[in-house]
Scaffold this motif. Sequence first.
Motif, PDB file in Angstrom:
ATOM      1  N   ALA A  49       0.840  -1.202   0.000  1.00  0.00           N
ATOM      2  CA  ALA A  49       0.000   0.000   0.000  1.00  0.00           C
ATOM      3  C   ALA A  49       0.874   1.251   0.000  1.00  0.00           C
ATOM      4  O   ALA A  49       0.567   2.237  -0.672  1.00  0.00           O
ATOM      5  CB  ALA A  49      -0.941  -0.001   1.188  1.00  0.00           C
ATOM      6  N   MET A  50       1.956   1.205   0.755  1.00  0.00           N
ATOM      7  CA  MET A  50       2.863   2.354   0.768  1.00  0.00           C
ATOM      8  C   MET A  50       3.464   2.578  -0.609  1.00  0.00           C
ATOM      9  O   MET A  50       3.564   3.715  -1.076  1.00  0.00           O
ATOM     10  CB  MET A  50       3.971   2.147   1.810  1.00  0.00           C
ATOM     11  N   LEU A  51       3.854   1.503  -1.272  1.00  0.00           N
ATOM     12  CA  LEU A  51       4.439   1.631  -2.609  1.00  0.00           C
ATOM     13  C   LEU A  51       3.423   2.149  -3.633  1.00  0.00           C
ATOM     14  O   LEU A  51       3.768   2.894  -4.540  1.00  0.00           O
ATOM     15  CB  LEU A  51       5.007   0.296  -3.072  1.00  0.00           C
ATOM     16  N   VAL A  57       8.081   7.838  -5.004  1.00  0.00           N
ATOM     17  CA  VAL A  57       8.806   6.569  -4.880  1.00  0.00           C
ATOM     18  C   VAL A  57      10.047   6.665  -5.759  1.00  0.00           C
ATOM     19  O   VAL A  57       9.955   6.920  -6.956  1.00  0.00           O
ATOM     20  CB  VAL A  57       7.930   5.365  -5.314  1.00  0.00           C
ATOM     21  N   GLU A  58      11.188   6.460  -5.140  1.00  0.00           N
ATOM     22  CA  GLU A  58      12.466   6.497  -5.864  1.00  0.00           C
ATOM     23  C   GLU A  58      13.115   5.120  -5.777  1.00  0.00           C
ATOM     24  O   GLU A  58      13.216   4.548  -4.686  1.00  0.00           O
ATOM     25  CB  GLU A  58      13.377   7.552  -5.241  1.00  0.00           C
ATOM     26  N   ILE A  59      13.559   4.602  -6.918  1.00  0.00           N
ATOM     27  CA  ILE A  59      14.218   3.288  -6.943  1.00  0.00           C
ATOM     28  C   ILE A  59      15.702   3.510  -7.213  1.00  0.00           C
ATOM     29  O   ILE A  59      16.069   4.120  -8.213  1.00  0.00           O
ATOM     30  CB  ILE A  59      13.610   2.391  -8.045  1.00  0.00           C
ATOM     31  N   GLN A  60      16.542   3.003  -6.311  1.00  0.00           N
ATOM     32  CA  GLN A  60      17.989   3.038  -6.509  1.00  0.00           C
ATOM     33  C   GLN A  60      18.415   1.605  -6.834  1.00  0.00           C
ATOM     34  O   GLN A  60      18.627   0.785  -5.936  1.00  0.00           O
ATOM     35  CB  GLN A  60      18.678   3.591  -5.268  1.00  0.00           C
ATOM     36  N   HIS A  61      18.488   1.327  -8.136  1.00  0.00           N
ATOM     37  CA  HIS A  61      18.712  -0.041  -8.620  1.00  0.00           C
ATOM     38  C   HIS A  61      20.015  -0.649  -8.089  1.00  0.00           C
ATOM     39  O   HIS A  61      20.006  -1.767  -7.581  1.00  0.00           O
ATOM     40  CB  HIS A  61      18.703  -0.057 -10.153  1.00  0.00           C
ATOM     41  N   ILE A  74      13.747   1.199   2.178  1.00  0.00           N
ATOM     42  CA  ILE A  74      13.573  -0.250   2.322  1.00  0.00           C
ATOM     43  C   ILE A  74      14.452  -0.955   1.303  1.00  0.00           C
ATOM     44  O   ILE A  74      14.723  -0.432   0.223  1.00  0.00           O
ATOM     45  CB  ILE A  74      12.097  -0.678   2.136  1.00  0.00           C
ATOM     46  N   GLU A  75      14.912  -2.139   1.680  1.00  0.00           N
ATOM     47  CA  GLU A  75      15.634  -2.974   0.733  1.00  0.00           C
ATOM     48  C   GLU A  75      14.613  -3.686  -0.135  1.00  0.00           C
ATOM     49  O   GLU A  75      13.593  -4.176   0.369  1.00  0.00           O
ATOM     50  CB  GLU A  75      16.496  -4.003   1.467  1.00  0.00           C
ATOM     51  N   ALA A  76      14.881  -3.717  -1.439  1.00  0.00           N
ATOM     52  CA  ALA A  76      13.914  -4.348  -2.339  1.00  0.00           C
ATOM     53  C   ALA A  76      14.619  -4.808  -3.604  1.00  0.00           C
ATOM     54  O   ALA A  76      15.603  -4.218  -4.042  1.00  0.00           O
ATOM     55  CB  ALA A  76      12.799  -3.377  -2.693  1.00  0.00           C
ATOM     56  N   ASN A  77      14.086  -5.856  -4.175  1.00  0.00           N
ATOM     57  CA  ASN A  77      14.535  -6.306  -5.481  1.00  0.00           C
ATOM     58  C   ASN A  77      14.133  -5.225  -6.482  1.00  0.00           C
ATOM     59  O   ASN A  77      12.961  -4.879  -6.578  1.00  0.00           O
ATOM     60  CB  ASN A  77      13.850  -7.640  -5.800  1.00  0.00           C
ATOM     61  N   PRO A  78      15.085  -4.683  -7.263  1.00  0.00           N
ATOM     62  CA  PRO A  78      14.758  -3.600  -8.195  1.00  0.00           C
ATOM     63  C   PRO A  78      13.667  -3.986  -9.211  1.00  0.00           C
ATOM     64  O   PRO A  78      12.832  -3.165  -9.566  1.00  0.00           O
ATOM     65  CB  PRO A  78      16.082  -3.312  -8.901  1.00  0.00           C
ATOM     66  N   ARG A  79      13.668  -5.244  -9.630  1.00  0.00           N
ATOM     67  CA  ARG A  79      12.650  -5.677 -10.591  1.00  0.00           C
ATOM     68  C   ARG A  79      11.246  -5.576  -9.981  1.00  0.00           C
ATOM     69  O   ARG A  79      10.316  -5.083 -10.610  1.00  0.00           O
ATOM     70  CB  ARG A  79      12.923  -7.108 -11.036  1.00  0.00           C
ATOM     71  N   ASN A  80      11.095  -6.033  -8.735  1.00  0.00           N
ATOM     72  CA  ASN A  80       9.800  -5.917  -8.058  1.00  0.00           C
ATOM     73  C   ASN A  80       9.404  -4.458  -7.867  1.00  0.00           C
ATOM     74  O   ASN A  80       8.239  -4.094  -8.013  1.00  0.00           O
ATOM     75  CB  ASN A  80       9.831  -6.637  -6.714  1.00  0.00           C
ATOM     76  N   ALA A  81      10.389  -3.620  -7.533  1.00  0.00           N
ATOM     77  CA  ALA A  81      10.099  -2.200  -7.340  1.00  0.00           C
ATOM     78  C   ALA A  81       9.615  -1.559  -8.642  1.00  0.00           C
ATOM     79  O   ALA A  81       8.672  -0.767  -8.638  1.00  0.00           O
ATOM     80  CB  ALA A  81      11.343  -1.479  -6.822  1.00  0.00           C
ATOM     81  N   VAL A  82      10.235  -1.927  -9.752  1.00  0.00           N
ATOM     82  CA  VAL A  82       9.812  -1.396 -11.056  1.00  0.00           C
ATOM     83  C   VAL A  82       8.410  -1.891 -11.396  1.00  0.00           C
ATOM     84  O   VAL A  82       7.576  -1.129 -11.913  1.00  0.00           O
ATOM     85  CB  VAL A  82      10.826  -1.769 -12.163  1.00  0.00           C
ATOM     86  N   LEU A  83       8.106  -3.148 -11.096  1.00  0.00           N
ATOM     87  CA  LEU A  83       6.753  -3.664 -11.335  1.00  0.00           C
ATOM     88  C   LEU A  83       5.723  -2.888 -10.511  1.00  0.00           C
ATOM     89  O   LEU A  83       4.647  -2.538 -11.013  1.00  0.00           O
ATOM     90  CB  LEU A  83       6.692  -5.161 -11.021  1.00  0.00           C
ATOM     91  N   PHE A  84       6.037  -2.603  -9.256  1.00  0.00           N
ATOM     92  CA  PHE A  84       5.128  -1.814  -8.430  1.00  0.00           C
ATOM     93  C   PHE A  84       4.966  -0.406  -8.981  1.00  0.00           C
ATOM     94  O   PHE A  84       3.869   0.155  -8.989  1.00  0.00           O
ATOM     95  CB  PHE A  84       5.615  -1.750  -6.978  1.00  0.00           C
ATOM     96  N   LYS A  85       6.083   0.162  -9.459  1.00  0.00           N
ATOM     97  CA  LYS A  85       6.005   1.520 -10.009  1.00  0.00           C
ATOM     98  C   LYS A  85       5.134   1.538 -11.268  1.00  0.00           C
ATOM     99  O   LYS A  85       4.344   2.458 -11.472  1.00  0.00           O
ATOM    100  CB  LYS A  85       7.411   2.050 -10.304  1.00  0.00           C
ATOM    101  N   THR A  86       5.229   0.497 -12.089  1.00  0.00           N
ATOM    102  CA  THR A  86       4.387   0.395 -13.283  1.00  0.00           C
ATOM    103  C   THR A  86       2.919   0.236 -12.889  1.00  0.00           C
ATOM    104  O   THR A  86       2.034   0.900 -13.441  1.00  0.00           O
ATOM    105  CB  THR A  86       4.835  -0.797 -14.147  1.00  0.00           C
TER     106      THR A  86
END
Length: 172
Positions: A49-51, A57-61, A74-86
């Motif tokens: 929900a936060m994402l 939201v900034e992703i540092q790959h 938060i630590e996150a898999n960049p691919r998952n973060a990009v999917l959430f951003k999409t």
Amino acid sequence: LERTGEVLIHPASSSHRRDVFESDWLVYHDKVKTSRVFIRDCSAIPLSAMLLFALHVEIQHAQRIVIIDRWVRIEANPRNAVLFKTLRTQLNSLLEAKMRERHRSRRDRARRNRVQEADDADADVATWLENHIGEDAETEDVQATNEDVIIQNIASLLAEPVDPAAPSNNPV
């Protein structure tokens, strides 16, 4: 109040006695500082929900970090973060389209109401004209006076001031 340090759930809150929450993140309605800092009216929210609903939201790959609203890291898999951003972009587009449609629907409804009011006003004018215009005017002076009265009465019905001496584009 600072963003760091100990924060407790207020004793009057329904969540006060809980030891475990479904998430590490809480949202709250009220924060007070007495002898300590307390939050009231709080609920656990999932990270997803936060994402999805954060302002930024900034992703540092390379660092495998996501920064939410410029302070939650938060630590996150960049691919998952990009999917959430999409998904977030698509959700925002859908919500904006729904809001535009609602606005368009309200605008169209208001336009239909204005057209109906104009039709009603036209019917009122037509009825008034039928009831108040005498076709057997005796002289041209009486006819001119009747036209002035008609123009003034139509103007008052339509709530628009009209100069009877001004030329009319719409003959009555």
